[in-house]
Design a protein around this motif. Structure first.
Motif, mmCIF file in Angstrom:
data_model
loop_
_atom_site.group_PDB
_atom_site.id
_atom_site.type_symbol
_atom_site.label_atom_id
_atom_site.label_comp_id
_atom_site.label_asym_id
_atom_site.label_seq_id
_atom_site.Cartn_x
_atom_site.Cartn_y
_atom_site.Cartn_z
ATOM 1 N N LEU A 62 3.692 -5.300 -7.058
ATOM 2 C CA LEU A 62 3.306 -4.064 -7.743
ATOM 3 C C LEU A 62 3.639 -4.112 -9.232
ATOM 4 C CD1 LEU A 62 4.241 -1.472 -5.021
ATOM 5 C CD2 LEU A 62 1.966 -2.047 -5.830
ATOM 6 N N MET B 161 0.953 -6.096 -10.830
ATOM 7 C CA MET B 161 -0.302 -5.342 -10.908
ATOM 8 C C MET B 161 -0.186 -4.157 -11.865
ATOM 9 S SD MET B 161 -1.119 -5.406 -6.792
ATOM 10 C CE MET B 161 -2.064 -3.919 -6.874
ATOM 11 N N HIS B 162 0.946 -4.042 -12.548
ATOM 12 C CA HIS B 162 1.225 -2.950 -13.493
ATOM 13 C C HIS B 162 1.219 -1.578 -12.828
ATOM 14 C CE1 HIS B 162 1.115 -5.880 -16.702
ATOM 15 N NE2 HIS B 162 -0.062 -6.288 -16.260
ATOM 16 N N GLN B 163 1.539 -1.554 -11.540
ATOM 17 C CA GLN B 163 1.699 -0.287 -10.825
ATOM 18 C C GLN B 163 3.120 0.250 -11.024
ATOM 19 O OE1 GLN B 163 -0.716 1.361 -8.926
ATOM 20 N NE2 GLN B 163 -2.122 -0.145 -9.769
ATOM 21 N N ARG C 186 0.829 -1.214 0.000
ATOM 22 C CA ARG C 186 0.000 0.000 0.000
ATOM 23 C C ARG C 186 0.861 1.261 0.000
ATOM 24 N NH1 ARG C 186 -3.013 -3.113 3.269
ATOM 25 N NH2 ARG C 186 -2.142 -2.245 5.183
ATOM 26 N N ALA D 166 2.466 1.670 -3.449
ATOM 27 C CA ALA D 166 1.468 1.997 -4.472
ATOM 28 C C ALA D 166 0.996 3.448 -4.336
ATOM 29 C CB ALA D 166 0.278 1.041 -4.371
ATOM 30 N N GLU D 167 0.914 3.931 -3.109
ATOM 31 C CA GLU D 167 0.471 5.314 -2.886
ATOM 32 C C GLU D 167 1.553 6.328 -3.247
ATOM 33 O OE1 GLU D 167 -0.681 5.451 1.198
ATOM 34 O OE2 GLU D 167 -2.436 4.180 0.884
ATOM 35 N N ARG E 185 4.196 6.079 -5.733
ATOM 36 C CA ARG E 185 4.907 5.429 -6.837
ATOM 37 C C ARG E 185 6.177 6.155 -7.227
ATOM 38 N NH1 ARG E 185 0.651 4.041 -11.348
ATOM 39 N NH2 ARG E 185 -0.962 4.850 -10.012
#
Length: 90
Positions: A55, A58-60, A14, A17-18, A20
């Motif tokens: 990540l 997930m393509h982040q 998390r 992801a927040e 990047r």
């Protein structure tokens, strides 16, 4: 609590992801610190690698960039630890 506590991994995913734009730097730092210090006793290095891989899956984050950052951090940490041992060791 096991070393693969999903709470730690979930929190790290998390966080990355927040943020990047900082994720690659944090992954590099985690990989470097894990190899230089006995940091693996507190948070296993696999958690950093799994967060980056998750990540990327997930393509982040970009898979190639994550791979290069983690490998680079590990190599930099190994070289730093070697240098510290040669400089300050017996």
């Amino acid at each position: 609590m096991s070393s693969a506590d999903p709470g730690i991994l979930g929190h790290l995913i998390r966080l990355l992801a927040e943020h990047r734009q900082l994720a690659y730097l944090l992954l590099f730092a985690g990989s470097l610190v894990e190899t230089v210090l006995p940091f693996a006793l507190l948070v296993p290095g696999e958690v950093v690698f799994l967060a980056g891989a998750t990540l990327a899956g997930m393509h982040q984050l970009d898979l190639l960039a994550v791979s290069l950052v983690l490998i680079g951090g590990g190599l930099a940490g190994d070289h730093t630890r070697h240098w510290l041992g040669r400089r300050f060791g017996p």
